[in-house]
Write an enzyme that holds these catalytic residues in place. Structure first.
Site, PDB file in Angstrom:
ATOM      1  N   ASP A  87       0.862  -1.168   0.000  1.00 41.02           N
ATOM      2  CA  ASP A  87       0.000   0.000   0.000  1.00 41.02           C
ATOM      3  C   ASP A  87       0.904   1.226   0.000  1.00 41.02           C
ATOM      4  O   ASP A  87       1.801   1.338   0.843  1.00 41.02           O
ATOM      5  CB  ASP A  87      -0.902  -0.006   1.234  1.00 41.02           C
ATOM      6  CG  ASP A  87      -1.895   1.118   1.221  1.00 41.02           C
ATOM      7  OD1 ASP A  87      -2.998   0.918   0.690  1.00 41.02           O
ATOM      8  OD2 ASP A  87      -1.563   2.206   1.740  1.00 41.02           O
ATOM      9  N   ILE A  88       0.695   2.144  -0.943  1.00 44.92           N
ATOM     10  CA  ILE A  88       1.524   3.348  -1.000  1.00 44.92           C
ATOM     11  C   ILE A  88       1.105   4.275   0.137  1.00 44.92           C
ATOM     12  O   ILE A  88      -0.068   4.633   0.254  1.00 44.92           O
ATOM     13  CB  ILE A  88       1.388   4.060  -2.367  1.00 44.92           C
ATOM     14  CG1 ILE A  88       1.835   3.120  -3.487  1.00 44.92           C
ATOM     15  CG2 ILE A  88       2.196   5.356  -2.372  1.00 44.92           C
ATOM     16  CD1 ILE A  88       1.623   3.668  -4.881  1.00 44.92           C
ATOM     17  N   ASN A  95      -1.989  12.746  -3.948  1.00 48.17           N
ATOM     18  CA  ASN A  95      -2.921  13.066  -5.039  1.00 48.17           C
ATOM     19  C   ASN A  95      -3.569  14.429  -4.840  1.00 48.17           C
ATOM     20  O   ASN A  95      -3.713  15.207  -5.775  1.00 48.17           O
ATOM     21  CB  ASN A  95      -4.014  11.996  -5.124  1.00 48.17           C
ATOM     22  CG  ASN A  95      -3.831  11.059  -6.289  1.00 48.17           C
ATOM     23  OD1 ASN A  95      -2.956  11.242  -7.104  1.00 48.17           O
ATOM     24  ND2 ASN A  95      -4.666  10.054  -6.348  1.00 48.17           N
ATOM     25  N   ASP A 104      -0.897   9.169 -10.886  1.00 43.77           N
ATOM     26  CA  ASP A 104      -0.876   8.080 -11.867  1.00 43.77           C
ATOM     27  C   ASP A 104       0.560   7.684 -12.198  1.00 43.77           C
ATOM     28  O   ASP A 104       0.864   6.500 -12.367  1.00 43.77           O
ATOM     29  CB  ASP A 104      -1.611   8.487 -13.142  1.00 43.77           C
ATOM     30  CG  ASP A 104      -3.120   8.572 -12.971  1.00 43.77           C
ATOM     31  OD1 ASP A 104      -3.622   8.153 -11.896  1.00 43.77           O
ATOM     32  OD2 ASP A 104      -3.786   9.056 -13.901  1.00 43.77           O
ATOM     33  N   GLU A 129      -4.378   2.409  -4.538  1.00 44.91           N
ATOM     34  CA  GLU A 129      -2.919   2.421  -4.383  1.00 44.91           C
ATOM     35  C   GLU A 129      -2.430   1.129  -3.733  1.00 44.91           C
ATOM     36  O   GLU A 129      -1.382   1.083  -3.117  1.00 44.91           O
ATOM     37  CB  GLU A 129      -2.465   3.635  -3.565  1.00 44.91           C
ATOM     38  CG  GLU A 129      -2.738   3.568  -2.085  1.00 44.91           C
ATOM     39  CD  GLU A 129      -4.157   3.945  -1.657  1.00 44.91           C
ATOM     40  OE1 GLU A 129      -4.391   3.961  -0.444  1.00 44.91           O
ATOM     41  OE2 GLU A 129      -5.026   4.216  -2.501  1.00 44.91           O
TER      42      GLU A 129
END
Length: 188
Positions: A87-88, A95, A104, A129
């Site tokens: 998971d980022i 974002n 993106d 993500e």
């Protein structure tokens, strides 16, 4: 009589020619239909690929992951597996701050890092993500090593070249949280 034999022969030749012509038309039609079927099969494969591929990252999507995970537990498949979830960190904040086009780029870059650092594994983007890596034929130690290699590769990779169009993002670091579960045996 010779004249009758000639006429019979001519009729036989005409009938034979007509049958040959009919057979040639049938063969041509059969070939056309065969080509149509091959084209449809190609289109079907293309649609299957599209249905199982994340369009942004070109890796598997959630559907592909779910099907692959299900198949991994079919009888006869080796039971030594590992599931790695990534998971980022703080992706929503990124974002919101830099915009979705920059986000993106991060998603695409992280998927490329994952693919470059795992072999013989199914890689999918399973959420915004979130990524999943299903590795088969690994023990717990190897699965943990893969997880650490992924974490390190993401955190040490310069994202600067990914932000050429987004200079305000330069210098921003990307980190991931990872979870790893090895030996995903299911009781029979």
């Amino acid at each position: 009589d010779v004249e009758t034999a000639k006429r019979v022969t001519e009729v036989m030749v005409r009938v034979g020619t007509a049958k040959a012509s009919s057979a040639a038309r049938a063969a041509s039609q059969l070939e056309t239909k065969s080509n149509d079927i091959q084209e449809m099969r190609g289109q079907l494969e293309k649609f299957k690929t599209l249905a199982h591929t994340d369009p942004l990252t070109n890796i598997g999507n959630r559907r592909a992951f779910d099907e692959r995970l299900s198949r991994a537990y079919d009888k006869g498949v080796p039971q030594s597996k590992a599931l790695i979830l990534l998971d980022i960190d703080k992706f929503k904040v990124f974002n919101d701050r830099f915009g979705h086009p920059a986000g993106d780029r991060v998603l695409t870059h992280v998927s490329q890092i994952i693919r470059a650092n795992v072999r013989n594994a199914h890689v999918s983007r399973i959420g915004g993500e979130e990524f999943a890596v299903l590795v088969e034929d690994v023990d717990e130690e190897e699965a943990l090593n893969i997880s650490e290699r992924l974490r390190k590769a993401v955190s040490e990779t310069s994202m600067n070249n990914q932000y050429d169009s987004f200079p305000t993002c330069r210098g921003h670091l990307v980190y991931v949280c990872l979870g790893c579960k090895a030996r995903l045996d299911i009781a029979e």
